[in-house]
Write a protein that holds these residues in place. Structure first.
Motif, short mmCIF file in Angstrom:
data_model
loop_
_atom_site.label_atom_id
_atom_site.label_comp_id
_atom_site.label_asym_id
_atom_site.label_seq_id
_atom_site.Cartn_x
_atom_site.Cartn_y
_atom_site.Cartn_z
N GLU A 34 17.83 -10.43 -18.49
CA GLU A 34 17.59 -9.39 -19.47
C GLU A 34 16.52 -9.86 -20.43
O GLU A 34 16.63 -10.93 -21.02
CB GLU A 34 18.87 -9.06 -20.25
N ARG A 61 24.57 -6.61 -16.54
CA ARG A 61 23.96 -5.29 -16.39
C ARG A 61 23.82 -4.93 -14.91
O ARG A 61 24.03 -3.77 -14.51
CB ARG A 61 22.61 -5.24 -17.10
N SER A 64 27.12 -4.06 -13.30
CA SER A 64 27.60 -2.78 -13.85
C SER A 64 26.86 -1.60 -13.23
O SER A 64 27.13 -0.45 -13.58
CB SER A 64 27.44 -2.76 -15.36
N GLU A 66 23.23 -1.45 -12.82
CA GLU A 66 21.84 -1.30 -13.20
C GLU A 66 20.95 -2.18 -12.30
O GLU A 66 21.34 -3.28 -11.92
CB GLU A 66 21.66 -1.72 -14.67
N GLY A 67 19.77 -1.71 -12.02
CA GLY A 67 18.86 -2.52 -11.21
C GLY A 67 19.03 -2.24 -9.73
O GLY A 67 19.78 -1.36 -9.30
#
Length: 367
Positions: A34, A61, A64, A66-67
């Motif tokens: 991040e 992230r 969860s 994201e990406g």
């Protein structure tokens, strides 16, 4: 908000990190990092120059959702995050509990989402999420929000998930039992609590449910019908239950609840009075009785019931707000405003108290 970039593990770090349980870096799996919105490098960044905190945040992230990381990397990222920060799960759990205690439910649930992604098979995490959702639903209900039932439904799903993930996890069943008890779904409350009879509270509640026949099918159907807006049909189901259990205060409370929804104020007041007489003189029953008495014009009786309810439950926002409404009816706007301010001190988003206080203050300015 920044973004997440994926960086290859540099030669200098390969084999340099070993975490709990013998965890080691896999040089073939890039690491999500991040970085601040204005700090995403245009060229290849050096992983050595970034903090482990940025790597942990990046992994949270990504797991969860994201990406664009590969699904097969997710378990590696979970293990890596916990190896880097063995206390991570406890830290997230504590942070979520603090946010929930402060009434910041969306922030608490966001943290719990990250924790759930980190430990997707944990019944403890699922239970903590259910408890946060229950508290959020209660807060919405206190301020008369229209989405309270939807919020309770979300909490119910989380309790069910916690019990499914940990069939032997007693705390999940115990708290689910208390949840259903608060919702007056006694059959489901009993189903959860009967598996926790070694707990003194659970055993006592199960005996009380059995003694009063609250898991009775007629009672359960009646409650479901009333909740669905079919009060007349619900009262027909209640008739047989009350005939069999004339001393069950819950039956009389349910009857009063149906009658109040139909605005049959005098009949509802009689039913709630009978509930109090049969041992159901709690703050909820007295508050409901007071509302009915106000509508029939018995303001003195309503005040007695509300004051008794407040002695039983001094932080009950509904009771405090109704004392304010009663004071407004008498024309004592100073006392009414004091009650509404007290309610807002406890629940700043209480719609009834805020609206009534606004009307009083507007009237004072126009006087």
């Amino acid at each position: 908000m920044g973004g997440v970039i994926f960086l290859s593990v540099p030669e200098s770090l390969r084999g340099a990190f070993e975490g709990e349980g013998g965890f080691r870096l896999d040089p073939d799996i890039p690491l999500p990092v991040e970085v601040p919105e204005n700090g995403i490098p245009s060229d290849a960044a050096a992983l050595e120059d970034l903090s482990w905190e940025m790597i942990v945040s990046g992994m949270l992230r990504v797991i969860s959702g994201e990406g664009s990381a590969r699904p097969e990397w997710m378990d590696y990222y979970r293990a890596f995050a916990l190896a880097l920060r063995p206390s991570l799960a406890a830290e997230l759990s504590d942070a979520a509990a603090l946010k929930a205690a402060e009434g910041e439910f969306e922030a608490a649930l966001e943290i719990l989402d990250s924790l759930d992604s980190l430990l997707p098979e944990s019944p403890v995490v699922a239970l903590n999420r259910a408890l946060a959702l229950e508290r959020r639903a209660q807060a919405i209900e206190r301020r008369l929000g229209p989405d309270a039932e939807l919020a309770y439904g979300e909490a119910e799903k989380s309790f069910a998930r916690a019990m499914a993930l940990g069939p032997a996890f007693v705390e999940a069943r115990l708290n689910a039992g208390f949840f259903y008890l608060g919702r007056k779904d006694f059959a489901r409350a009993r189903e959860c609590l009967v598996a926790c009879v070694e707990d003194e509270r659970a055993g006592s509640i199960v005996r009380e449910i059995d003694r009063n026949g609250l898991a009775d099918e007629d009672f359960a159907r009646a409650r479901a019908l009333i909740l669905a807006g079919e009060e007349e049909a619900g009262m027909l189901e209640l008739r047989g239950f009350i005939e069999r259990r004339p001393n069950s205060w819950n039956g009389w409370f349910a009857l009063g609840w149906a009658l109040r929804r139909l605005e049959r104020w005098a009949d509802a007041a009689a039913a709630f009075s009978k509930a109090v007489e049969e041992g159901g003189g709690n703050s909820d029953t007295r508050n409901e009785l007071a509302i009915c008495l106000m509508e029939t014009g018995d303001e003195a009786g309503a005040r007695r019931q509300l004051e008794a309810a407040l002695r039983d439950d001094c932080d009950n926002v509904k009771v405090i707000s109704n004392l304010g409404v009663l004071a407004m009816r008498r024309g004592d706007f100073a006392e009414a405003a004091a009650f509404f301010r007290a309610a807002l001190d406890i629940e700043p988003q209480d719609a009834l108290a805020a609206d009534c206080l606004k009307k009083i203050e507007a009237a004072e300015k126009g006087a």
